[in-house]
Design a protein around this motif. Structure first.
Motif, PDB file in Angstrom:
ATOM      1  N   LEU A  56       0.814  -1.216   0.000  1.00  0.00           N
ATOM      2  CA  LEU A  56       0.000   0.000   0.000  1.00  0.00           C
ATOM      3  C   LEU A  56       0.849   1.267   0.000  1.00  0.00           C
ATOM      4  N   TYR A  57       2.158   1.100  -0.184  1.00  0.00           N
ATOM      5  CA  TYR A  57       3.027   2.277  -0.254  1.00  0.00           C
ATOM      6  C   TYR A  57       2.918   2.897  -1.647  1.00  0.00           C
ATOM      7  N   LYS A  58       1.735   3.378  -1.938  1.00  0.00           N
ATOM      8  CA  LYS A  58       1.437   4.023  -3.201  1.00  0.00           C
ATOM      9  C   LYS A  58       0.966   5.446  -2.914  1.00  0.00           C
ATOM     10  N   PRO A  59       1.133   6.365  -3.867  1.00  0.00           N
ATOM     11  CA  PRO A  59       0.794   7.778  -3.608  1.00  0.00           C
ATOM     12  C   PRO A  59      -0.596   7.995  -3.033  1.00  0.00           C
ATOM     13  N   VAL A  60      -1.616   7.360  -3.630  1.00  0.00           N
ATOM     14  CA  VAL A  60      -2.987   7.606  -3.178  1.00  0.00           C
ATOM     15  C   VAL A  60      -3.181   7.168  -1.738  1.00  0.00           C
ATOM     16  N   TYR A  61      -2.554   6.067  -1.326  1.00  0.00           N
ATOM     17  CA  TYR A  61      -2.714   5.571   0.042  1.00  0.00           C
ATOM     18  C   TYR A  61      -1.860   6.350   1.036  1.00  0.00           C
ATOM     19  N   LEU A  62      -0.682   6.786   0.598  1.00  0.00           N
ATOM     20  CA  LEU A  62       0.153   7.599   1.479  1.00  0.00           C
ATOM     21  C   LEU A  62      -0.489   8.965   1.726  1.00  0.00           C
ATOM     22  N   LEU A  63      -1.142   9.513   0.702  1.00  0.00           N
ATOM     23  CA  LEU A  63      -1.893  10.751   0.902  1.00  0.00           C
ATOM     24  C   LEU A  63      -3.048  10.531   1.860  1.00  0.00           C
ATOM     25  N   LEU A  64      -3.705   9.392   1.733  1.00  0.00           N
ATOM     26  CA  LEU A  64      -4.821   9.059   2.629  1.00  0.00           C
ATOM     27  C   LEU A  64      -4.331   8.906   4.061  1.00  0.00           C
ATOM     28  N   CYS A  65      -3.170   8.296   4.234  1.00  0.00           N
ATOM     29  CA  CYS A  65      -2.588   8.162   5.574  1.00  0.00           C
ATOM     30  C   CYS A  65      -2.275   9.539   6.166  1.00  0.00           C
ATOM     31  N   THR A  66      -1.723  10.420   5.356  1.00  0.00           N
ATOM     32  CA  THR A  66      -1.436  11.789   5.807  1.00  0.00           C
ATOM     33  C   THR A  66      -2.717  12.512   6.202  1.00  0.00           C
ATOM     34  N   LEU A  67      -3.773  12.309   5.406  1.00  0.00           N
ATOM     35  CA  LEU A  67      -5.072  12.913   5.725  1.00  0.00           C
ATOM     36  C   LEU A  67      -5.612  12.379   7.048  1.00  0.00           C
ATOM     37  N   THR A 138       5.877  10.166  -7.177  1.00  0.00           N
ATOM     38  CA  THR A 138       6.728   9.219  -6.457  1.00  0.00           C
ATOM     39  C   THR A 138       6.493   9.379  -4.957  1.00  0.00           C
ATOM     40  N   ASN A 139       7.009   8.436  -4.177  1.00  0.00           N
ATOM     41  CA  ASN A 139       6.876   8.541  -2.712  1.00  0.00           C
ATOM     42  C   ASN A 139       7.580   9.786  -2.181  1.00  0.00           C
ATOM     43  N   LEU A 140       8.682  10.166  -2.835  1.00  0.00           N
ATOM     44  CA  LEU A 140       9.384  11.390  -2.439  1.00  0.00           C
ATOM     45  C   LEU A 140       8.504  12.611  -2.683  1.00  0.00           C
ATOM     46  N   THR A 141       7.769  12.608  -3.789  1.00  0.00           N
ATOM     47  CA  THR A 141       6.848  13.708  -4.087  1.00  0.00           C
ATOM     48  C   THR A 141       5.768  13.812  -3.028  1.00  0.00           C
ATOM     49  N   ILE A 142       5.256  12.667  -2.586  1.00  0.00           N
ATOM     50  CA  ILE A 142       4.221  12.660  -1.548  1.00  0.00           C
ATOM     51  C   ILE A 142       4.776  13.220  -0.242  1.00  0.00           C
ATOM     52  N   ALA A 143       6.013  12.852   0.091  1.00  0.00           N
ATOM     53  CA  ALA A 143       6.651  13.387   1.299  1.00  0.00           C
ATOM     54  C   ALA A 143       6.790  14.902   1.208  1.00  0.00           C
ATOM     55  N   LYS A 144       7.151  15.394   0.032  1.00  0.00           N
ATOM     56  CA  LYS A 144       7.270  16.843  -0.166  1.00  0.00           C
ATOM     57  C   LYS A 144       5.909  17.528  -0.023  1.00  0.00           C
ATOM     58  N   ILE A 145       4.848  16.876  -0.529  1.00  0.00           N
ATOM     59  CA  ILE A 145       3.504  17.439  -0.409  1.00  0.00           C
ATOM     60  C   ILE A 145       3.098  17.522   1.063  1.00  0.00           C
ATOM     61  N   ALA A 146       3.421  16.476   1.831  1.00  0.00           N
ATOM     62  CA  ALA A 146       3.094  16.469   3.264  1.00  0.00           C
ATOM     63  C   ALA A 146       3.803  17.625   3.980  1.00  0.00           C
ATOM     64  N   VAL A 147       5.082  17.811   3.675  1.00  0.00           N
ATOM     65  CA  VAL A 147       5.840  18.914   4.283  1.00  0.00           C
ATOM     66  C   VAL A 147       5.277  20.257   3.832  1.00  0.00           C
ATOM     67  N   LEU A 148       4.931  20.350   2.553  1.00  0.00           N
ATOM     68  CA  LEU A 148       4.360  21.594   2.026  1.00  0.00           C
ATOM     69  C   LEU A 148       3.042  21.931   2.709  1.00  0.00           C
TER      70      LEU A 148
END
Length: 316
Positions: A56-67, A138-148
């Motif tokens: 589940l380490y995919k962008p859509v799920y990592l964004l959901l986890c952040t949410l 990418t997962n790095l992009t998702i991490a950057k979005i979370a920080v942003l």
């Protein structure tokens, strides 16, 4: 009590709870507490499932986890204090604690809006640019979005405590609310609050309005791309992946916009109705998000059922 520096500043504010419904606040607390427990349970389980499953380490799920994490933090900024008001009549809140609560409530709300925008972009890339999906998100992009999202929420809310500190509170320190909402604190000041009100409108336009416009544009592009598909099943599948996100957007933005507009234009809306809806706007989206994604997303639903079955067999 008031301490006089350059402004007349109270040592503490008094949160009234829900004016006019004091006799039934204990009963109101029951569904509110139940919703908070569901928020903690649902979002914690959802985050645990996503983080414990490498598939589940995919962008859509990592964004959901952040949410989910943001939702828990948002609900926790208000609900414990609200319940202490309802159960123990603990209405006092220190001036600085009120400013901190105010900052975190709105900062987390902005972070949530940023993540919802990122999730709309995720759906746009997945449907309109599928061949570039793995290279763009990418997962790095998702991490950057979370920080942003953290930087964005903190940046826009950083001026609020300082703008409120310059106000004088010579008439009252009683806030007719269950938590320190920005406009609720500003309204009881006895000095000119034009700057504070303009700041609130500007931030709302720069965050909520901009995010809604960008999400609308992305979904217009998605709908156009979907209806270009030749197969009906393909269209239904593509639109089906967007349904959970659309539901979350509706339950997140509609109450938030109602609360924002009521503060400025809804003078005929009864105060207790406004306060109840302001609390539901904090509680309903975080409570519903895990249910919506758990019910509509096959992979998450499968992992949750596996997890629950494993726990049941261990007990046996």
């Amino acid at each position: 009590m008031f301490s006089l520096n350059q402004t007349m500043r109270p040592e503490m504010f008094i949160l009234t709870g829900i004016p006019g419904l004091e006799n039934v606040q204990v009963w109101i607390s029951i569904p509110m507490c139940s919703m908070y427990l569901l928020i903690i349970f649902g979002n914690t389980m959802l985050s645990f499932i996503i983080l414990s499953e490498e598939t589940l380490y995919k962008p859509v799920y990592l964004l959901l986890c952040t949410l989910s994490i943001t939702d828990v933090l948002l609900a926790t900024t208000t609900t414990p204090k609200m319940l202490s008001i309802f159960w123990f009549s603990s209405k006092e809140i220190d001036f600085n604690a009120c400013l901190a609560q105010l900052f975190f409530i709105h900062a987390f709300s902005m972070m949530e809006s940023t993540i919802l925008l990122a999730m709309a972009f995720d759906r746009y890339v997945a449907i309109c640019q599928p061949l570039r999906y793995t290279s763009i998100l990418t997962n790095l992009t998702i991490a950057k979005i979370a920080v942003l999202s953290i930087i964005r929420g903190s940046f826009f809310m950083a001026p609020a405590p300082f703008l409120i500190r310059r106000l004088s509170y010579c008439r009252t320190n009683i806030i007719s609310h269950t938590y320190c909402e920005h406009m609720a604190v500003v309204k009881i000041a006895c000095t000119d609050t034009t700057i504070n009100q303009m700041y609130g409108i500007t931030v709302a336009l720069l965050v909520i309005a901009v995010d809604i416009i960008c999400i609308t544009i992305s979904y217009c592009a998605i709908v156009r791309a979907v209806f270009r598909l030749s197969f009906r099943d393909a269209r239904h599948k593509a639109l089906g992946t967007c349904v959970p996100h659309i539901c979350v957007i509706l339950i997140s933005y509609i109450p938030a916009l109602f609360s924002f507009l009521t503060h400025r234009f809804g003078h005929n809306v009864p105060l207790h109705i406004h306060i109840i809806l302001a609390n539901l706007y904090i509680l309903i989206p975080p409570m519903c998000n895990p249910m919506i994604y758990g019910a509509r997303t096959k992979e998450i639903r499968k992992r949750i059922l596996q997890f629950l079955n494993e726990k049941r067999f261990k007990r046996l």
